[in-house]
Design an enzyme around this catalytic site. Structure first.
Site, short mmCIF file in Angstrom:
data_model
loop_
_atom_site.label_atom_id
_atom_site.label_comp_id
_atom_site.label_asym_id
_atom_site.label_seq_id
_atom_site.Cartn_x
_atom_site.Cartn_y
_atom_site.Cartn_z
N GLU A 51 50.56 16.58 -5.27
CA GLU A 51 50.33 17.89 -5.85
C GLU A 51 50.90 17.79 -7.27
OE1 GLU A 51 48.79 20.58 -4.81
OE2 GLU A 51 48.26 19.74 -2.86
N THR A 89 56.13 10.83 -13.21
CA THR A 89 56.05 11.66 -14.40
C THR A 89 57.35 11.65 -15.20
OG1 THR A 89 55.95 13.99 -15.07
CG2 THR A 89 56.64 13.58 -12.82
N ASP A 90 57.25 11.91 -16.49
CA ASP A 90 58.47 12.04 -17.30
C ASP A 90 59.23 13.33 -16.98
OD1 ASP A 90 56.71 13.87 -18.43
OD2 ASP A 90 57.01 13.23 -20.50
N GLU A 91 58.59 14.24 -16.23
CA GLU A 91 59.25 15.53 -15.95
C GLU A 91 60.48 15.37 -15.06
OE1 GLU A 91 56.46 18.75 -15.21
OE2 GLU A 91 54.91 17.72 -16.36
N TYR A 110 57.85 20.91 -8.70
CA TYR A 110 57.01 19.72 -8.88
C TYR A 110 57.85 18.52 -9.29
CZ TYR A 110 54.09 16.38 -11.47
OH TYR A 110 53.52 15.22 -11.93
N LYS A 161 58.75 14.97 -7.31
CA LYS A 161 58.43 13.64 -7.85
C LYS A 161 59.71 12.81 -8.02
CE LYS A 161 54.94 12.18 -9.08
NZ LYS A 161 53.83 11.46 -8.38
P1 NAD Z 1 45.46 15.54 -9.61
O1 NAD Z 1 46.05 16.80 -9.07
O2 NAD Z 1 44.30 15.62 -10.55
O3 NAD Z 1 45.01 14.59 -8.42
C1 NAD Z 1 45.77 14.42 -7.27
C2 NAD Z 1 44.88 13.78 -6.21
O4 NAD Z 1 45.68 13.58 -5.04
C3 NAD Z 1 43.71 14.66 -5.80
O5 NAD Z 1 42.52 13.89 -5.74
C4 NAD Z 1 44.09 15.17 -4.42
O6 NAD Z 1 42.98 15.42 -3.56
C5 NAD Z 1 44.93 14.01 -3.89
N1 NAD Z 1 45.89 14.42 -2.87
C6 NAD Z 1 46.71 15.51 -2.88
N2 NAD Z 1 47.43 15.56 -1.74
C7 NAD Z 1 47.06 14.47 -1.00
C8 NAD Z 1 47.46 13.95 0.26
N3 NAD Z 1 48.38 14.58 1.01
N4 NAD Z 1 46.90 12.82 0.71
C9 NAD Z 1 45.95 12.17 -0.03
N5 NAD Z 1 45.53 12.62 -1.23
C10 NAD Z 1 46.08 13.76 -1.71
O7 NAD Z 1 46.68 14.78 -10.27
P2 NAD Z 1 46.72 13.85 -11.57
O8 NAD Z 1 46.97 14.69 -12.75
O9 NAD Z 1 45.58 12.93 -11.54
O10 NAD Z 1 48.06 13.03 -11.28
C11 NAD Z 1 48.03 11.84 -10.50
C12 NAD Z 1 49.43 11.31 -10.36
O11 NAD Z 1 49.98 11.04 -11.65
C13 NAD Z 1 50.41 12.27 -9.70
O12 NAD Z 1 51.26 11.53 -8.86
C14 NAD Z 1 51.18 12.88 -10.85
O13 NAD Z 1 52.46 13.26 -10.45
C15 NAD Z 1 51.22 11.72 -11.82
N6 NAD Z 1 51.29 12.09 -13.23
C16 NAD Z 1 50.43 13.00 -13.76
C17 NAD Z 1 50.51 13.31 -15.11
C18 NAD Z 1 49.54 14.28 -15.73
O14 NAD Z 1 49.69 14.61 -16.91
N7 NAD Z 1 48.52 14.75 -15.04
C19 NAD Z 1 51.46 12.69 -15.92
C20 NAD Z 1 52.33 11.75 -15.34
C21 NAD Z 1 52.22 11.46 -13.99
P1 TYD Z 2 50.36 21.88 -18.06
O1 TYD Z 2 49.04 21.39 -18.54
O2 TYD Z 2 50.40 22.77 -16.86
O3 TYD Z 2 51.31 20.61 -17.87
P2 TYD Z 2 52.91 20.52 -17.61
O4 TYD Z 2 53.41 21.85 -17.18
O5 TYD Z 2 52.99 19.49 -16.53
O6 TYD Z 2 53.49 20.06 -18.91
O7 TYD Z 2 51.05 22.68 -19.24
C1 TYD Z 2 51.27 22.07 -20.50
C2 TYD Z 2 52.04 23.05 -21.35
O8 TYD Z 2 51.20 24.19 -21.63
C3 TYD Z 2 53.27 23.63 -20.66
O9 TYD Z 2 54.30 23.79 -21.63
C4 TYD Z 2 52.82 24.98 -20.16
C5 TYD Z 2 51.78 25.40 -21.17
N1 TYD Z 2 50.66 26.24 -20.66
C6 TYD Z 2 50.29 27.39 -21.37
O10 TYD Z 2 50.89 27.77 -22.38
N2 TYD Z 2 49.23 28.11 -20.88
C7 TYD Z 2 48.54 27.76 -19.76
O11 TYD Z 2 47.59 28.48 -19.36
C8 TYD Z 2 48.94 26.56 -19.08
C9 TYD Z 2 48.20 26.11 -17.82
C10 TYD Z 2 49.98 25.82 -19.58
#
Ligand code: NAD
Ligand code: TYD
Length: 352
Positions: free
Chosen positions: A86, A132-134, A158, A162
């Site tokens: 998630e 994630t860096d978070e 979240y 992680k």
């Molecule tokens: P996303 O939400 O787009 O995709 C997550 C995927 O995981 C989806 O396809 C979902 O169906 C699947 N999934 C969820 N629960 C599951 C379960 N219980 N079993 C099997 N599959 C399941 O996420 P994303 O943005 O592509 O991120 C992917 C990974 O990278 C995550 O682990 C996230 O923490 C990490 N990440 C994301 C970012 C970002 O900016 N999006 C940055 C750094 C790290």
């Molecule tokens: P987001 O894309 O949800 O990524 P993350 O919270 O993991 O960094 O949000 C990026 C930044 O944008 C975050 O500081 C929250 C802000 N934000 C808004 O200002 N408006 C929005 O509608 C959303 C979804 C995020």
């Protein structure tokens, strides 16, 4: 070295780019995508590669021990790239438990099943956790950066989930000698990004001429990385990373949310041939996110010096590509907003 690779979460945003990257660059590998297809999973992301002979999809939950065991055996998995999670901070604020279930318990189950399947024979095996860096918390506006040595200080459900999963992966490395590696990446953006996250939401709302919600004063800073740069880093770390190590991945692209939203507005005024300032007029300041982390920024010098990775795209280049993709793929966006994407599995994959 690994040849039969399980990619979890491969139907999601980053996962689909990783699947495609491996299918293009490692045609000799077998790629198994395990994804539960939650609201964030979209098999339409992989339409262009789904018929490749070395690609397989299994719908399933990383928390389901029986299912995981079954596919580890069926595909003789020797490498895992674990992305399933998630991933949206706002959802974690309204429903933290699903984040604990998937990110923490799901990862624990996956680790446990993999350990049992590999039976302590770890030669040529690798478990790679995408994080994630978070997990490092929030920075002040003082130019400081997250390094691999920054203490964990997660602040949202979240990032806490992680952080917990990172700790579990390290625990399996130290306790059982399981070959594990972790990377912590900054905010990604690019094609196929679900329009609940900032950049695709703003693009979508501009197309619809809807208000553009900016939390608080829009002063929070994120460090953006184009998603294919992340996919390249993942392939590199999977092959060249050192067991037990962590690698930070980031693009040196810090920008405040308001500046970013304004940039997208300006670019889309031009692309949509709207008078300059039309889109900016849609910007609406809304209530701030609870516990909103002020600033994230990555020191990526370790992966740069040790593995030779560098991002290919600047933020301006990546934004152009991203906006163009959304303009050329309005169908994708329309299917996501209407929910039609959720029937793709039933129509294309389900045989019973
Ligand atoms: P996303 O939400 O787009 O995709 C997550 C995927 O995981 C989806 O396809 C979902 O169906 C699947 N999934 C969820 N629960 C599951 C379960 N219980 N079993 C099997 N599959 C399941 O996420 P994303 O943005 O592509 O991120 C992917 C990974 O990278 C995550 O682990 C996230 O923490 C990490 N990440 C994301 C970012 C970002 O900016 N999006 C940055 C750094 C790290
Ligand atoms: P987001 O894309 O949800 O990524 P993350 O919270 O993991 O960094 O949000 C990026 C930044 O944008 C975050 O500081 C929250 C802000 N934000 C808004 O200002 N408006 C929005 O509608 C959303 C979804 C995020």
């Amino acid at each position: 070295m690994s040849r039969n690779i399980l990619i979890t979460g491969g139907a999601g945003f980053i996962g689909s780019h990783v699947v495609r990257h491996f299918l293009r660059n490692r045609p000799d590998y077998t790629i198994l995508n395990l994804d539960l297809l939650t609201y964030a999973g979209n098999l339409e992301n992989l339409k262009d590669v789904e018929n490749q002979a070395n690609y397989f999809f299994e719908k399933g939950d990383i928390g389901d021990a029986q299912k995981v065991k079954e596919i580890l055996e069926k595909y003789q998995i020797d490498g895992i790239i674990h992305l399933a999670a998630e991933s949206h901070v706002d959802r974690s604020i309204s429903d933290p438990l699903v984040f604990v279930r998937t990110n923490l318990l799901g990862t624990a189950n996956l680790l446990q099943c993999v350990k049992a399947y590999w039976k302590n024979d770890f030669k040529g095996k690798r478990f790679y956790h995408i994080s994630t860096d978070e997990v490092y918390g929030s920075l002040e506006m003082d130019g400081s950066l997250f390094t691999e040595k920054t203490p964990y200080d997660p602040r949202s459900p979240y990032s806490a989930s992680k952080a917990g999963s990172d700790h579990l992966v390290r625990a399996f490395y130290h306790t059982y000698g399981m070959p594990c590696v972790i990377s912590n990446c900054s905010n990604n953006y690019g094609p196929n990004h679900f329009p609940e996250k900032l950049i695709p939401l703003i693009i979508h709302n501009i197309l619809q001429q809807k208000p553009l919600p900016v939390y608080g004063a829009g002063a929070n800073v994120r460090d953006w990385l184009y998603v294919t740069d992340h996919a390249r880093a993942i392939e590199l770390i999977f092959h060249e990373g050192v067991d037990g190590e962590t690698y930070n991945i980031g693009g040196h692209n810090e920008i405040t949310n308001l500046q970013l939203v304004e940039k997208i507005c300006d670019l889309m005024d031009v692309k949509l041939r709207r008078p300059q300032g039309t889109n900016k007029a849609l910007i609406t300041f809304v209530k701030d996110r609870a516990g909103h982390d002020l600033r994230y920024a990555i020191d990526a010098s370790k992966i740069e010096t040790e593995l030779g990775w560098r991002p290919e795209y600047t933020l301006d280049q990546g934004l152009e590509l991203t906006i163009d993709w959304y303009l050329q793929n309005e169908n994708w966006l329309q299917h996501v907003t209407s929910g039609a994407y959720q029937s793709y599995y039933e129509t294309q994959y389900k045989t019973d």
